[in-house]
Design a protein around this motif. Structure first.
Motif, PDB file in Angstrom:
ATOM      1  N   ALA A 185       9.155  11.140  -8.988  1.00 15.95           N
ATOM      2  CA  ALA A 185       8.377  10.097  -8.313  1.00 15.95           C
ATOM      3  C   ALA A 185       8.424   8.780  -9.080  1.00 15.95           C
ATOM      4  O   ALA A 185       8.509   7.695  -8.479  1.00 15.95           O
ATOM      5  CB  ALA A 185       6.927  10.558  -8.139  1.00 15.95           C
ATOM      6  N   ALA A 186       8.389   8.848 -10.398  1.00 16.57           N
ATOM      7  CA  ALA A 186       8.430   7.633 -11.220  1.00 16.57           C
ATOM      8  C   ALA A 186       9.758   6.899 -11.054  1.00 16.57           C
ATOM      9  O   ALA A 186       9.808   5.662 -11.086  1.00 16.57           O
ATOM     10  CB  ALA A 186       8.206   7.994 -12.687  1.00 16.57           C
TER      11      ALA A 186
ATOM     12  N   TYR B  22      11.634   6.898  -8.288  1.00 20.93           N
ATOM     13  CA  TYR B  22      11.569   6.228  -6.993  1.00 20.93           C
ATOM     14  C   TYR B  22      10.792   4.916  -7.091  1.00 20.93           C
ATOM     15  O   TYR B  22      11.183   3.898  -6.514  1.00 20.93           O
ATOM     16  CB  TYR B  22      10.917   7.141  -5.953  1.00 20.93           C
ATOM     17  CG  TYR B  22      11.848   8.172  -5.365  1.00 20.93           C
ATOM     18  CD1 TYR B  22      13.031   7.794  -4.745  1.00 20.93           C
ATOM     19  CD2 TYR B  22      11.541   9.526  -5.428  1.00 20.93           C
ATOM     20  CE1 TYR B  22      13.887   8.745  -4.202  1.00 20.93           C
ATOM     21  CE2 TYR B  22      12.394  10.482  -4.886  1.00 20.93           C
ATOM     22  CZ  TYR B  22      13.561  10.083  -4.281  1.00 20.93           C
ATOM     23  OH  TYR B  22      14.401  11.024  -3.748  1.00 20.93           O
ATOM     24  N   ARG B  23       9.672   4.959  -7.812  1.00 15.11           N
ATOM     25  CA  ARG B  23       8.855   3.735  -7.956  1.00 15.11           C
ATOM     26  C   ARG B  23       9.638   2.649  -8.688  1.00 15.11           C
ATOM     27  O   ARG B  23       9.570   1.470  -8.319  1.00 15.11           O
ATOM     28  CB  ARG B  23       7.560   4.054  -8.708  1.00 15.11           C
ATOM     29  CG  ARG B  23       6.544   4.846  -7.887  1.00 15.11           C
ATOM     30  CD  ARG B  23       5.166   4.816  -8.535  1.00 15.11           C
ATOM     31  NE  ARG B  23       5.175   5.461  -9.844  1.00 15.11           N
ATOM     32  CZ  ARG B  23       4.950   6.760 -10.040  1.00 15.11           C
ATOM     33  NH1 ARG B  23       4.715   7.555  -9.002  1.00 15.11           N
ATOM     34  NH2 ARG B  23       4.952   7.271 -11.260  1.00 15.11           N
ATOM     35  N   LYS B  24      10.389   3.027  -9.685  1.00 19.40           N
ATOM     36  CA  LYS B  24      11.158   2.063 -10.478  1.00 19.40           C
ATOM     37  C   LYS B  24      12.177   1.326  -9.620  1.00 19.40           C
ATOM     38  O   LYS B  24      12.415   0.128  -9.799  1.00 19.40           O
ATOM     39  CB  LYS B  24      11.850   2.791 -11.632  1.00 19.40           C
ATOM     40  CG  LYS B  24      12.697   1.892 -12.515  1.00 19.40           C
ATOM     41  CD  LYS B  24      13.339   2.688 -13.644  1.00 19.40           C
ATOM     42  CE  LYS B  24      14.211   1.793 -14.514  1.00 19.40           C
ATOM     43  NZ  LYS B  24      14.855   2.571 -15.619  1.00 19.40           N
TER      44      LYS B  24
ATOM     45  N   ALA C 164      12.106   1.036  -6.222  1.00 23.60           N
ATOM     46  CA  ALA C 164      11.584   0.828  -4.870  1.00 23.60           C
ATOM     47  C   ALA C 164      12.167  -0.424  -4.215  1.00 23.60           C
ATOM     48  O   ALA C 164      12.550  -0.403  -3.036  1.00 23.60           O
ATOM     49  CB  ALA C 164      10.063   0.743  -4.904  1.00 23.60           C
ATOM     50  N   ASN C 165      12.244  -1.532  -4.950  1.00 22.99           N
ATOM     51  CA  ASN C 165      12.759  -2.781  -4.388  1.00 22.99           C
ATOM     52  C   ASN C 165      14.235  -2.650  -4.017  1.00 22.99           C
ATOM     53  O   ASN C 165      14.670  -3.131  -2.962  1.00 22.99           O
ATOM     54  CB  ASN C 165      12.566  -3.940  -5.359  1.00 22.99           C
ATOM     55  CG  ASN C 165      11.106  -4.303  -5.530  1.00 22.99           C
ATOM     56  OD1 ASN C 165      10.272  -4.022  -4.658  1.00 22.99           O
ATOM     57  ND2 ASN C 165      10.769  -4.926  -6.652  1.00 22.99           N
TER      58      ASN C 165
END
Length: 333
Positions: A110-111, A113-115, A117-118
């Motif tokens: 999940a981390a 994906y967040r990194k 995301a843009n």
């Protein structure tokens, strides 16, 4: 850099390992299946886990089974070596584990994906539409004419007003069929991820003939030769049962027979024309008409070629492999 015989090197290493008391040897390779079979027969390894081809392959040669998984982590191979208390190989069990939409996401990811995301949002943006399925499979683009190869090589030729467009089939990396509908930026970059600069050069017909001969020189020897040519403005036929260097049967440029003495303009990537990538050394020294610093990037040319209307590229008979066609005809009789 010294390039040594694969078999000689494998035999030497396996002999050293046996000398150290090792009883079971696994070879991790990036060779064609033909070369993997040679290693299995000559080196005395117990198992080969290979790469190079982008498709699921299983075979056996010598004393060793050979396993290759599909590219892009679409499958995971599990191989269990059952070893006796004395350290000898008793048996091998294996299975293919599909990695698809039913595979659960690891919470630890999940981390990540967040990194990104843009970036993922940018890749999801629309780039165009297609009304037909686009064949971006690796094996097909490295062995025969495809509608993706035609569209890309057409884009190269038209963007630079060249007589000929040429691309090595190994440049197409998506290794999938992209269905009809919306195309995203991710789709484009999955097809052409390297962002190679284009270059327009002037060559003789003899040089083009040499390039096409080289492009099909591994068609019988390698199941997925990266140098296989996808072309625009050219139609050619070849027979892979002939010796390399003498496989072309017929070549036409824009509807006319290839003239070895005539000058033609050709657009391809710097990887092919300037670096001699995939063995295309015959282009080195050619007159440069549009240098890389004034030429666009391959994926940008394709993006522009998509336009506002849905594309519908098709296979048009630009490339014909006669030995396969003859074999198919014989089987039908």
């Amino acid at each position: 850099v010294e390039f040594r015989s694969t078999c000689d090197t494998a035999k030497e290493v396996v002999s050293e390992l046996h000398g150290q008391g090792v009883k079971v040897v696994v070879a991790l390779t990036h060779l064609s299946m033909r070369e993997d079979k040679e290693v299995a027969r000559c080196a005395g390894v117990n198992l080969i886990v290979g790469g190079h081809e982008h498709t699921l392959l299983e075979s056996h040669a010598g004393l060793a089974p050979i396993f290759k998984m599909t590219a892009d982590a679409r499958q995971l191979g599990r191989i269990d070596l059952n070893i006796t208390p004395a350290g000898d190989l008793d048996s091998i069990d294996w299975k293919v584990i599909p990695v698809d939409s039913t595979t659960k996401e690891a919470p630890q990811f999940a981390a990540v994906y967040r990194k990104y995301a843009n970036l993922l949002a940018e890749l999801a943006k629309p780039a165009g539409r297609t009304s037909v399925a686009l064949d971006a499979r690796s094996k097909e683009n490295r062995t025969r004419e495809t509608n993706v190869g035609n569209f890309i090589s057409d884009a190269f030729r038209k963007a630079t007003a060249a007589d000929i467009g040429l691309m090595n089939g190994g440049s197409v990396r998506a290794d999938t069929i992209i269905g009809p509908g919306r195309l995203t930026q991710r789709d484009l970059l999955s097809i052409l991820p390297f962002k190679n600069k284009l270059v327009k050069i002037e060559i003789t017909g003899a040089t083009l003939r040499a390039a096409l001969e080289h492009g099909v020189s591994r068609s019988a020897e390698d199941s997925e030769p990266g140098g296989f040519p996808q072309v625009s403005g050219v139609k050619f036929s070849f027979d892979a049962t002939r010796k390399p260097g003498a496989r072309l049967v017929d070549v036409k440029v824009n509807g006319l027979p290839l003239d070895d003495a005539k000058k033609y303009t050709l657009t391809t990537t710097t990887f092919i024309a300037l670096d001699g990538g995939d063995g295309y050394s015959m282009f080195k020294g050619a007159t440069v008409i549009i240098p890389p610093d004034r030429a666009p990037i391959d994926v940008d040319v394709v993006r522009k070629a998509l336009g506002r209307r849905a594309i519908a590229p098709k296979v048009e008979g630009r490339i014909k492999r006669l030995d396969i066609a003859q074999k198919s005809a014989t089987n039908c009789n």
